[in-house]
Write a protein that holds these residues in place. Structure first.
Motif, short mmCIF file in Angstrom:
data_model
loop_
_atom_site.label_atom_id
_atom_site.label_comp_id
_atom_site.label_asym_id
_atom_site.label_seq_id
_atom_site.Cartn_x
_atom_site.Cartn_y
_atom_site.Cartn_z
N PHE A 155 25.80 40.63 42.78
CA PHE A 155 26.87 40.60 43.79
C PHE A 155 26.60 41.57 44.94
N LEU A 156 25.90 42.66 44.69
CA LEU A 156 25.58 43.58 45.80
C LEU A 156 24.61 42.92 46.79
N PHE A 157 23.62 42.19 46.25
CA PHE A 157 22.73 41.46 47.17
C PHE A 157 23.53 40.43 47.97
N GLU A 158 24.46 39.76 47.30
CA GLU A 158 25.27 38.73 47.98
C GLU A 158 26.18 39.38 49.03
N ALA A 159 26.74 40.57 48.70
CA ALA A 159 27.64 41.24 49.64
C ALA A 159 26.87 41.68 50.89
N SER A 160 25.67 42.20 50.67
CA SER A 160 24.84 42.61 51.81
C SER A 160 24.57 41.40 52.71
N ARG A 161 24.29 40.26 52.06
CA ARG A 161 24.00 39.03 52.83
C ARG A 161 25.24 38.54 53.59
N ALA A 162 26.39 38.58 52.93
CA ALA A 162 27.63 38.10 53.58
C ALA A 162 27.85 38.84 54.90
N GLN A 163 27.61 40.15 54.87
CA GLN A 163 27.82 40.98 56.06
C GLN A 163 26.76 40.67 57.13
N LEU A 164 25.51 40.56 56.69
CA LEU A 164 24.40 40.30 57.64
C LEU A 164 24.58 38.94 58.33
N VAL A 165 24.97 37.94 57.53
CA VAL A 165 25.12 36.59 58.09
C VAL A 165 26.20 36.59 59.18
N ARG A 166 27.34 37.20 58.85
CA ARG A 166 28.47 37.12 59.79
C ARG A 166 28.35 38.07 60.98
N CYS A 167 27.70 39.22 60.77
CA CYS A 167 27.63 40.21 61.87
C CYS A 167 26.37 40.06 62.72
N VAL A 168 25.31 39.51 62.15
CA VAL A 168 24.03 39.49 62.89
C VAL A 168 23.49 38.07 63.06
N ILE A 169 23.32 37.36 61.92
CA ILE A 169 22.56 36.10 61.99
C ILE A 169 23.33 34.99 62.71
N LEU A 170 24.57 34.74 62.28
CA LEU A 170 25.31 33.63 62.91
C LEU A 170 25.55 33.87 64.40
N PRO A 171 25.97 35.10 64.81
CA PRO A 171 26.15 35.30 66.25
C PRO A 171 24.86 35.03 67.04
N ALA A 172 23.71 35.45 66.48
CA ALA A 172 22.43 35.22 67.19
C ALA A 172 22.11 33.73 67.26
N LEU A 173 22.32 33.02 66.16
CA LEU A 173 22.02 31.57 66.17
C LEU A 173 22.97 30.84 67.12
N GLU A 174 24.24 31.27 67.12
CA GLU A 174 25.20 30.61 68.02
C GLU A 174 24.84 30.87 69.49
N ALA A 175 24.14 31.98 69.74
CA ALA A 175 23.70 32.28 71.12
C ALA A 175 22.36 31.60 71.43
N GLY A 176 21.87 30.77 70.50
CA GLY A 176 20.64 30.01 70.76
C GLY A 176 19.36 30.78 70.50
N LYS A 177 19.45 31.94 69.80
CA LYS A 177 18.26 32.77 69.57
C LYS A 177 17.49 32.31 68.33
N ILE A 178 16.27 32.84 68.21
CA ILE A 178 15.51 32.63 66.97
C ILE A 178 15.80 33.85 66.09
N VAL A 179 16.12 33.62 64.82
CA VAL A 179 16.28 34.73 63.89
C VAL A 179 15.15 34.67 62.87
N VAL A 180 14.42 35.78 62.73
CA VAL A 180 13.37 35.89 61.71
C VAL A 180 13.86 36.89 60.67
N CYS A 181 14.06 36.43 59.44
CA CYS A 181 14.65 37.30 58.43
C CYS A 181 13.68 37.52 57.26
N ASP A 182 13.44 38.80 56.95
CA ASP A 182 12.55 39.21 55.86
C ASP A 182 13.39 39.19 54.58
N ARG A 183 13.29 38.13 53.83
CA ARG A 183 14.08 37.79 52.63
C ARG A 183 15.45 37.24 53.00
#
Ligand code: Z5A
Length: 216
Positions: free
Chosen positions: A69-97
């Protein structure tokens, strides 16, 4: 415009971090707007979770369920705060794991039910699925040999999960290869035991093919 999401996966010492950084640098050099991310961590909350996961900072042994659950919690935060906003802005996201790491390590490695893990992955990642997953496949012993050399240079120690048995890491590797067979269109398997520049060239081609197919 929707951006492109590329993830790097694989066992320890396969060169994910090295190749993810090289790909980010290359794509930026080609004029793309690229966001680099990694798991666990990559947000303030995620970095605190990472410390608990990697180095047993609390001194209390983590239950495997808590770890998952800690790995999942870290991901939940990363997806919503970093990855989705970048993808919605049309950027490329490169994620290590990303989510496949939880399936490989906590599912195949720890033995949790794979379908259950994938359901929880979907929830934590808001059902986000990478456009391309580069699986850096390497013999476990060679990966650990590389880590030992790196750690000797940097004065680093193996972390909590790296200290798991070779059998655990063999299960993780086999799990990744199983996932790649299950989703052959998304996964590209790279033989990571070769020289850095050879591996890098192959990855650049894979990434450019993915970008082209999304542009068409
Ligand atoms: N984990 C999990 O269990 N569940 C999850 O859901 C998630 C993660 C998301 C994160 O560790 C740990 O969490 C990881 C999985 C688990 N644990 N384990 N064990 P991390 O973020 O600290 O590190 P990592 O992701 O495992 O990566 P790594 O150990 O740092 O290795 P790497 O990124 O694959 O390799 P590297 O750092 O790029 O390269 C390692 C060394 O090899 C370095 O000295 C390089 O210069 C060298 N290298 C790289 N490529 C080559 C080539 N081609 N030839 C020779 N030498 C090379």
């Amino acid at each position: 415009m929707q951006g492109i999401f590329i993830t790097f996966e694989g066992p320890e010492g396969s060169g994910k971090s090295t190749q993810a950084a090289l790909l980010v640098e290359y794509l930026r050099g080609q004029g793309y707007d690229v966001v680099a991310a990694h798991e666990p961590g990559g947000t303030r909350v995620g970095d605190v979770i990472r410390e608990i996961l990697q180095y047993d900072k609390t001194g209390e042994q983590l239950c495997p369920e808590t770890e998952m659950f800690l790995f999942e919690a870290s991901r939940a935060q990363l997806v919503r705060c970093v990855i989705l906003p970048a993808l919605e802005a049309g950027k490329i996201v490169v994620c290590d794991r990303f989510a496949d790491s939880t399936t490989a390590y906590q599912g195949y490695g720890r033995g949790f039910d794979i379908d259950k893990i994938m359901t929880i992955n979907s929830f934590s990642s808001d059902e986000l699925v990478p456009d391309l997953t580069i699986l850096m496949d390497i013999d476990v012993e060679l990966g650990f040999k590389r880590l030992a050399e790196r750690n000797e240079k940097n004065g680093r120690e193996l972390d909590r999960i790296e200290r798991e048995s070779i059998t655990f890491h063999e299960k993780v590797r086999a799990g990744y290869l199983d996932l790649a067979k299950r989703w052959p269109a998304r996964f590209k398997v790279v033989e990571a035991n070769r020289a850095m520049d050879v591996v890098g060239r192959e990855i650049r081609k894979m990434a450019l093919t993915c970008l082209k197919s999304h542009a068409d």
